[in-house]
Structure formats: structure tokens, C-alpha cells
Design a protein around this motif. Structure first.
Motif, PDB file in Angstrom:
ATOM      1  N   TYR B 266      30.020 -31.471  19.420  1.00 41.67           N
ATOM      2  CA  TYR B 266      30.652 -30.654  20.463  1.00 41.67           C
ATOM      3  C   TYR B 266      32.172 -30.572  20.293  1.00 41.67           C
ATOM      4  CZ  TYR B 266      26.114 -30.685  22.691  1.00 41.67           C
ATOM      5  OH  TYR B 266      24.785 -30.498  22.947  1.00 41.67           O
ATOM      6  N   LEU B 267      32.688 -31.202  19.241  1.00 43.71           N
ATOM      7  CA  LEU B 267      34.138 -31.207  19.049  1.00 43.71           C
ATOM      8  C   LEU B 267      34.590 -29.954  18.298  1.00 43.71           C
ATOM      9  CD1 LEU B 267      34.869 -34.933  18.117  1.00 43.71           C
ATOM     10  CD2 LEU B 267      35.222 -33.770  20.315  1.00 43.71           C
ATOM     11  N   ALA B 268      35.802 -29.499  18.629  1.00 46.17           N
ATOM     12  CA  ALA B 268      36.341 -28.283  18.015  1.00 46.17           C
ATOM     13  C   ALA B 268      36.736 -28.520  16.568  1.00 46.17           C
ATOM     14  CB  ALA B 268      37.559 -27.808  18.797  1.00 46.17           C
ATOM     15  N   ASN B 269      36.512 -27.497  15.756  1.00 45.65           N
ATOM     16  CA  ASN B 269      36.957 -27.461  14.367  1.00 45.65           C
ATOM     17  C   ASN B 269      37.854 -26.245  14.214  1.00 45.65           C
ATOM     18  OD1 ASN B 269      34.775 -29.485  13.332  1.00 45.65           O
ATOM     19  ND2 ASN B 269      33.675 -27.956  14.533  1.00 45.65           N
ATOM     20  N   GLU B 270      38.883 -26.350  13.382  1.00 50.25           N
ATOM     21  CA  GLU B 270      39.785 -25.207  13.227  1.00 50.25           C
ATOM     22  C   GLU B 270      39.937 -24.776  11.780  1.00 50.25           C
ATOM     23  OE1 GLU B 270      41.007 -23.263  15.500  1.00 50.25           O
ATOM     24  OE2 GLU B 270      40.310 -24.386  17.250  1.00 50.25           O
ATOM     25  N   GLY B 271      39.034 -25.259  10.919  1.00 51.70           N
ATOM     26  CA  GLY B 271      39.112 -24.824   9.525  1.00 51.70           C
ATOM     27  C   GLY B 271      37.754 -24.957   8.858  1.00 51.70           C
ATOM     28  N   LYS B 272      36.716 -24.718   9.626  1.00 54.70           N
ATOM     29  CA  LYS B 272      35.357 -24.851   9.118  1.00 54.70           C
ATOM     30  C   LYS B 272      34.549 -23.622   9.506  1.00 54.70           C
ATOM     31  CE  LYS B 272      36.491 -28.603   7.394  1.00 54.70           C
ATOM     32  NZ  LYS B 272      36.797 -29.724   8.230  1.00 54.70           N
ATOM     33  N   LEU B 273      33.549 -23.302   8.700  1.00 57.08           N
ATOM     34  CA  LEU B 273      32.657 -22.206   9.066  1.00 57.08           C
ATOM     35  C   LEU B 273      31.216 -22.619   8.870  1.00 57.08           C
ATOM     36  CD1 LEU B 273      31.400 -20.748   6.297  1.00 57.08           C
ATOM     37  CD2 LEU B 273      33.698 -19.774   6.187  1.00 57.08           C
ATOM     38  N   ILE B 274      30.378 -21.978   9.660  1.00 59.80           N
ATOM     39  CA  ILE B 274      28.940 -22.091   9.509  1.00 59.80           C
ATOM     40  C   ILE B 274      28.477 -20.777   8.885  1.00 59.80           C
ATOM     41  CG2 ILE B 274      26.753 -22.078  10.800  1.00 59.80           C
ATOM     42  CD1 ILE B 274      28.134 -23.915  12.847  1.00 59.80           C
ATOM     43  N   ALA B 275      27.645 -20.860   7.854  1.00 59.27           N
ATOM     44  CA  ALA B 275      27.093 -19.645   7.252  1.00 59.27           C
ATOM     45  C   ALA B 275      25.576 -19.755   7.229  1.00 59.27           C
ATOM     46  CB  ALA B 275      27.626 -19.457   5.835  1.00 59.27           C
ATOM     47  N   ILE B 276      24.923 -18.650   7.536  1.00 60.41           N
ATOM     48  CA  ILE B 276      23.462 -18.588   7.518  1.00 60.41           C
ATOM     49  C   ILE B 276      23.079 -17.474   6.553  1.00 60.41           C
ATOM     50  CG2 ILE B 276      21.412 -18.118   8.922  1.00 60.41           C
ATOM     51  CD1 ILE B 276      22.783 -19.507  11.229  1.00 60.41           C
ATOM     52  N   LEU B 277      22.259 -17.824   5.553  1.00 58.47           N
ATOM     53  CA  LEU B 277      21.973 -16.866   4.483  1.00 58.47           C
ATOM     54  C   LEU B 277      20.620 -17.192   3.858  1.00 58.47           C
ATOM     55  CD1 LEU B 277      24.312 -17.830   1.484  1.00 58.47           C
ATOM     56  CD2 LEU B 277      23.671 -19.331   3.347  1.00 58.47           C
ATOM     57  N   PRO B 278      20.063 -16.262   3.071  1.00 53.59           N
ATOM     58  CA  PRO B 278      18.756 -16.523   2.470  1.00 53.59           C
ATOM     59  C   PRO B 278      18.769 -17.817   1.662  1.00 53.59           C
ATOM     60  CG  PRO B 278      19.355 -14.217   2.199  1.00 53.59           C
ATOM     61  CD  PRO B 278      20.559 -14.911   2.765  1.00 53.59           C
ATOM     62  N   GLU B 279      17.739 -18.622   1.830  1.00 50.98           N
ATOM     63  CA  GLU B 279      17.648 -19.914   1.142  1.00 50.98           C
ATOM     64  C   GLU B 279      17.820 -19.752  -0.369  1.00 50.98           C
ATOM     65  OE1 GLU B 279      17.467 -23.136   2.013  1.00 50.98           O
ATOM     66  OE2 GLU B 279      17.305 -23.587  -0.135  1.00 50.98           O
ATOM     67  N   ALA B 280      17.286 -18.675  -0.913  1.00 53.51           N
ATOM     68  CA  ALA B 280      17.331 -18.484  -2.367  1.00 53.51           C
ATOM     69  C   ALA B 280      18.760 -18.335  -2.890  1.00 53.51           C
ATOM     70  CB  ALA B 280      16.513 -17.251  -2.751  1.00 53.51           C
ATOM     71  N   LEU B 281      19.703 -17.957  -2.004  1.00 53.05           N
ATOM     72  CA  LEU B 281      21.091 -17.769  -2.429  1.00 53.05           C
ATOM     73  C   LEU B 281      21.961 -18.988  -2.148  1.00 53.05           C
ATOM     74  CD1 LEU B 281      21.519 -14.183  -0.939  1.00 53.05           C
ATOM     75  CD2 LEU B 281      21.314 -14.752  -3.376  1.00 53.05           C
ATOM     76  N   ALA B 282      21.411 -19.958  -1.420  1.00 49.18           N
ATOM     77  CA  ALA B 282      22.234 -21.045  -0.886  1.00 49.18           C
ATOM     78  C   ALA B 282      22.898 -21.874  -1.982  1.00 49.18           C
ATOM     79  CB  ALA B 282      21.405 -21.932   0.045  1.00 49.18           C
ATOM     80  N   ASP B 283      22.161 -22.214  -3.037  1.00 49.66           N
ATOM     81  CA  ASP B 283      22.753 -23.059  -4.082  1.00 49.66           C
ATOM     82  C   ASP B 283      23.934 -22.372  -4.761  1.00 49.66           C
ATOM     83  OD1 ASP B 283      21.178 -25.271  -3.680  1.00 49.66           O
ATOM     84  OD2 ASP B 283      19.635 -24.641  -5.107  1.00 49.66           O
ATOM     85  N   ASP B 284      23.784 -21.086  -5.054  1.00 49.74           N
ATOM     86  CA  ASP B 284      24.874 -20.371  -5.714  1.00 49.74           C
ATOM     87  C   ASP B 284      26.098 -20.263  -4.806  1.00 49.74           C
ATOM     88  OD1 ASP B 284      23.335 -20.072  -7.934  1.00 49.74           O
ATOM     89  OD2 ASP B 284      22.840 -17.954  -7.592  1.00 49.74           O
ATOM     90  N   VAL B 285      25.861 -19.993  -3.529  1.00 47.32           N
ATOM     91  CA  VAL B 285      26.985 -19.879  -2.595  1.00 47.32           C
ATOM     92  C   VAL B 285      27.673 -21.235  -2.426  1.00 47.32           C
ATOM     93  CG1 VAL B 285      27.612 -19.417  -0.194  1.00 47.32           C
ATOM     94  CG2 VAL B 285      26.082 -17.844  -1.400  1.00 47.32           C
ATOM     95  N   LEU B 286      26.890 -22.293  -2.305  1.00 45.69           N
ATOM     96  CA  LEU B 286      27.474 -23.635  -2.180  1.00 45.69           C
ATOM     97  C   LEU B 286      28.305 -23.982  -3.414  1.00 45.69           C
ATOM     98  CD1 LEU B 286      24.563 -25.642  -0.505  1.00 45.69           C
ATOM     99  CD2 LEU B 286      26.893 -25.380   0.384  1.00 45.69           C
ATOM    100  N   ALA B 287      27.792 -23.655  -4.582  1.00 44.45           N
ATOM    101  CA  ALA B 287      28.536 -23.956  -5.814  1.00 44.45           C
ATOM    102  C   ALA B 287      29.878 -23.231  -5.812  1.00 44.45           C
ATOM    103  CB  ALA B 287      27.709 -23.559  -7.033  1.00 44.45           C
ATOM    104  N   ALA B 288      29.880 -21.983  -5.355  1.00 45.90           N
ATOM    105  CA  ALA B 288      31.136 -21.223  -5.300  1.00 45.90           C
ATOM    106  C   ALA B 288      32.091 -21.839  -4.279  1.00 45.90           C
ATOM    107  CB  ALA B 288      30.844 -19.766  -4.936  1.00 45.90           C
ATOM    108  N   MET B 289      31.552 -22.262  -3.148  1.00 46.24           N
ATOM    109  CA  MET B 289      32.388 -22.872  -2.114  1.00 46.24           C
ATOM    110  C   MET B 289      33.043 -24.155  -2.620  1.00 46.24           C
ATOM    111  SD  MET B 289      29.874 -22.265   1.204  1.00 46.24           S
ATOM    112  CE  MET B 289      31.027 -22.729   2.515  1.00 46.24           C
ATOM    113  N   HIS B 290      32.301 -24.917  -3.401  1.00 46.50           N
ATOM    114  CA  HIS B 290      32.831 -26.191  -3.893  1.00 46.50           C
ATOM    115  C   HIS B 290      34.030 -26.007  -4.811  1.00 46.50           C
ATOM    116  CE1 HIS B 290      28.588 -28.021  -3.066  1.00 46.50           C
ATOM    117  NE2 HIS B 290      29.359 -28.057  -1.998  1.00 46.50           N
TER     118      HIS B 290
END
Lengths: 336, 336
Positions: B266-290
């Protein structure tokens, strides 16, 4: 609303804030953008340039003759877009509410915003609400920002005034300033002075249908006509000469100014614009303005000169000339 | 600045306000839009849709570990654009200043805004300043609104979550909330917790370069991850299931939460995001985020289910299931 007063929890991000948004803001400001419930509104891009502006309203008292902080916040930001030649697309509303704010007062202000937005045809598309502890703000402060589109071929800029241009005002000056001050000081005049708060985008559209060759437009709010003309004279590096006898000032405003010691040239207006355009076009533009209620009192008040760049001068009724300076102090805090 | 404190005249529209703008705001935020000195900024329209958002910042105290109200106001509104998939074009700044505000403090906050704006590459293009009497606000409130462009083919919306989608968080949660509360209560931890205030538009750009098929993005500020996920579950009429053991929470934040009795969800964050996307794309998106500092801690925390629409559930570390509600009260007033 179940609660009679604003609580800190109304700003929490939790279920009470959701209820406030669901039960008060969403029904009032209802439109497809807001209904989406996202953190940002999305507009399709028409051709032209995007205009973007912001203004915060802290007027005290929040209710005054002729209006409230609510319609002031809607009209003021529409007008900041309009005087750039923009067709307004939508407004944002950021509210700061004081803990303990009377819920009826908030509902009334929100209803005024709804009405102003609907009458203007400019939707409120995104918003934010913060609640601060009792004593940390004065009832309610409202920020409205606005986005609009400037059609191709329109180039209105404070730097575009040219010697020989006519200076036009869309109607009587000083009404808003006197209305707020009389309410604040508990004064009553035999002819009540009411705020001129009104949207000007339809008037601007009408003017631009006559000619796109309008050089400068500005709404003379805080600081009044004197300050606005000085800003333009500075940006365009020209002199501006106005004639005292041409200034449209109602008898009631003039009487109040005599009584209170104010100069109407420095009083805030919330539904007037100054336009500077080629003298050859002035009659046609004035005739078009006279066709709308918000332009009925439009008149020429002066012209732009090459001499004395940056200086605004006024020919007085008795034949003299006075330099119209920018004020350095504060005559009317929290007028808008 | 000549004066050491803010005076009412700094909000007058007169020469003292002009001096404040000329000597402090314009040099700090300098760019071609502001330099024009008009009531609105004009952007050329690229193709896509226009995104528009607003947020008001009333954080108390105005300086906290890891930031000030200044960069918070710049980052927060950039992030509200970014999570809509928008490339930010520019920001507006509406300031409410309390009479007597220390000029050094204002200059420091403005410098932080300048730095944040420059580092993000998002100019401050238009602004407004109001000054209210001593006691009528708490030092300084800042509204920032923002305009951006969403590229063709991007359709990120809180209503787009689909069963089977992965739920991703870009990094550790609760840091901003703990940082502000520890400062407010004068607490010192052996490992100091600093705010995560940072802009996320570059991270979003990187994610969208992997796929435009991101269904939902949201930044979990006030109300935290719990509230944001509930909003999405409601808008998309789906269930969301997260796993407690996957939530990225630093030891320092966890320790502070134990001590203060807060739930990091319940605590505020000021530099984070939640993303919801097709499971099949998640690994590639996570790798790019890293590949970017602001996405280094990105991880899967759960998935979207068809069952229990509108409900967020958490599998706890000990194997149970807990429903994650929206809070009704206020745990942390003026956290942002």
C-alpha cells in the motif's frame, strides 16, 4: 456524498478517494475521456500545432458576484488557449482540498465547473485530487491546464505587434477585480458589479473567420490591461499608445475605483481580450466581434507605434500623455 | 534574487512577479517554448494521439531522502504520460507559494526541477505562479501537467488486461513511502531508505521497442501496488493473482514496514511501473528492461485470471491466499 466534510482519506488513493471521484467528479464531468479511468487522456491529432497552457486559481473568496472559483478555473484556461488562436480540445483539473472543506461547497463548485465546461463545449478529460490537513491550504485551490489545436496559418504571438497596428479590447475592463474586492470588503454598490468571467474561444473563432492575420492576442487578467500591454510592448519591441477616452469602463466600475483608490487599467479581467492586428482589418474584425455577446462592447483603444519601444503611453482626457508602467507591488492578492 | 523571502507581490502579475520569472524560473527552465513568453506553448503535431495528464504535488516535508517536491513533480507527470505509452513533449508548472517562503528553498527546488527536466529531456514549456498569504498554504504546492504523443499502434489501457497475461513490476516497491515517512517521523535506519523518484519514459520506450502489444501500464503511486492492481482488475473485469514471494521488496523497506506497521503493498512508489502483457512476450520484455538502470529489478509478480473478476488475490509465502483490498482510510497523507 455520505460525508458532510472533506476528510484526509478523500485524498488517500484508497476507496474513499475512489468514491469521491465516482460519486462527485465523474458524474459532473462525464465524458468518454474521463470514463476510461486512465492516468492520461488521449486525443486524436488533427492538423495544426498543439497549444498547451496552465493556470492555478486561488481566488478568495471562492464565491463572488458573478461567479465562483469553479467557472473561473474553466474559463481562464480556455481563454489562455483561445488567445493563442487555439481551438480547445480538453482541460485537466488538479484540486487541492483542505481537510474539513464543506462537501456542499465542493459540490456546488464542481457543478459550476460542469456547467462551464458544457456551455463552452470543452470537456474535462483528466484530473487529480489532493487533500491537505486543516490549515495547510485555504479551502480549495484549483489548477486547470488545457490542450488545444492552432489551425494552420494562424501565428499569434506577443512578439508580432507592428507599428500601425490597431489595439482592440473586447469589452469593458475592471469588472472582475471590482467584483472580487467588493465581496471581500463587504461593500455594496447601488449598481452591483459582477465578474466578467466567460469563455472567449467562440469569439476568437469568429475573429479568425474574418482574418487569420491577427498579430497578438492576450487576456488581461492579473495586472490588468496596463500590465498586458507592457508585456506586449516589451516582447514586440514597439511602443503602444492608448487613448483614455476610448477605454470601455462601466460607470459602476469607475465609481468603485474612485471609492477604493484603484486604477481600472490595473484590475483583473476574466472574460476580455486584447487583440492587435493590421489597422486595415480592424473594422471588419470589430463588426464580427459585435455579433457575439462576449464581443458586443469591443472597440479600438489605441495603436502600435515605432517610437519608444517597450513603453505604453496613454493620451489622457485633458490632452496630456501619461506613461503606463507595470506595477511593482501587489494591489489585489488572490484575485484569480 | 534580491528578496530573501517570497512576498505577496511576487504573485501580483506586476514587476516583482516578472522579476521572479525572469531571474529564477526562466533561466532554470530555459527553452525555446518558454522564451517566447506567451500564455501557451505550441508544439508541432507528430503523428499519433495526444496524451494529456495532470498531477498536483503537496508532499510534506518538501525535502526527503532521495529527492524533493521538485523532481517528484517532474518525474511523476512524465511517468503518467509514459505509462500510457506516450513520448512526453513538454510539461507545465503551476506553483502555489506561501508568503514568506524562503527564497533559497524555492531556488533549490527550482534547480532540482531544472535538473530533472534536463536529464529526462522533457522541457518545461509553460507555467503559472500564485502567491497566497502566510498560513494559506504549506510552503509550496506544485502542479505539473504534461502533453505527449502515443505512437500509432500502441493501445495501452487499464481495460485491456486479458486472462493469461503476465503481471510485471519494474523494481522494488515501497521505497518512496518509507523514505518520506522516515523523514517525517525523524527515524534513522541503519540502511537508509531513499525515494525511488525517477522518470520511466525511457524504460517504456525500450519496452515498446520489443513489442507494441503491452496491454496495461500504470505507475503505483498513492495507494501503492494493491490499489493500482485493484483499479486494473476493475477496469478490465478480470482477476489478478500475485505471489508474495515474488514481490521485490528491499530488506530495509521490509524492516521499516515491520517497525511502522505498514504493508508495502500500500506504500507509494514514484519510479516504478506495473505492466500487464501476453505471457509469451514477458521474457523478452523483462530482458529489455534489465538493460536500463530503472528496470534492473524488473520481475514477474503474477498473472491475470478469468476467475473472480475485479478481485486481486495474493498467494502468501506459507501457501495460503489473501484478498488484497483497496484501503478505505488514509495511511500516509501528503506522500506525493
Amino acid at each position: 456524498m455520505k460525508e458532510k466534510q472533506i476528510l484526509l482519506a478523500h485524498g488517500s488513493g484508497g476507496s474513499m478517494m475512489h468514491a469521491l471521484i465516482r460519486d462527485l467528479f465523474l458524474p459532473a464531468f462525464d465524458n468518454p475521456y474521463l470514463r476510461k479511468g486512465n492516468d492520461q487522456a488521449l486525443f486524436d491529432t488533427p492538423s495544426g500545432r498543439i497549444a498547451f497552457t496552465t493556470d492555478t486559481y486561488t481566488v478568495q473568496p471562492v464565491i463572488f458576484p458573478g461567479g465562483t472559483i469553479g467557472e473561473l478555473a474553466v474559463h481562464g484556461t480556455i481563454n489562455d488557449l483561445a488567445v493563442g488562436g487555439a481551438r480547445p480540445l480538453g482541460l485537466s483539473v488538479g484540486m487541492i482540498l483542505e481537510e474539513g472543506l464543506d462537501m456542499d461547497l465542493l459540490e456546488m463548485i464542481v457543478q459550476r465547473m460542469k456547467q462551464a465546461s458544457e456551455e463552452a463545449g470543452v470537456p474535462i478529460v483528466t484530473g487529480d485530487t489532493k487533500v491537505v490537513e486543516r490549515g495547510s491550504c485555504d479551502k480549495i485551490f484549483i489548477n486547470t491546464s488545457g490542450v488545444g489545436i492552432v489551425p494552420e496559418g494562424v501565428d499569434i504571438d506577443g512578439a508580432n505587434a507592428r507599428p500601425g497596428d490597431a489595439v482592440i479590447i473586447s469589452g469593458s475592463i475592471g469588472d472582475h477585480g471590482v467584483a472580487v474586492m467588493s465581496e471581500r470588503r463587504g461593500l455594496q454598490f447601488s449598481t452591483p458589479v459582477v465578474s466578467d468571467t466567460q469563455p472567449l474561444h467562440k469569439l476568437v473563432k469568429r475573429m479568425l473567420s474574418v482574418t487569420k492575420d491577427i498579430h497578438v492576442m492576450r487576456d488581461p487578467t492579473r495586472g490588468g490591461v496596463a500590465t498586458t500591454l507592457n508585456e506586449i510592448a516589451g516582447q514586440s519591441r514597439v511602443g503602444i499608445e492608448i487613448e483614455e477616452e476610448r477605454l470601455p469602463i462601466s460607470d459602476a466600475v469607475m465609481g468603485a475605483c474612485d471609492l477604493l483608490g484603484f486604477d481600472p487599467l490595473y484590475l483583473a479581467n476574466e472574460g476580455k481580450l486584447i487583440a492587435i492586428l493590421p489597422e486595415a482589418l480592424a473594422d471588419d474584425v470589430l463588426a464580427a466581434m459585435h455579433g457575439l455577446p462576449e464581443g458586443r462592447g469591443a472597440c479600438r483603444v489605441g495603436h502600435v507605434i515605432a517610437d519608444k519601444p517597450g513603453i505604453v503611453r496613454m493620451k489622457t482626457g485633458i490632452g496630456g500623455t501619461r506613461i503606463i508602467n507595470v506595477l511593482s507591488g501587489e494591489i489585489l492578492p488572490r484575485i484569480c
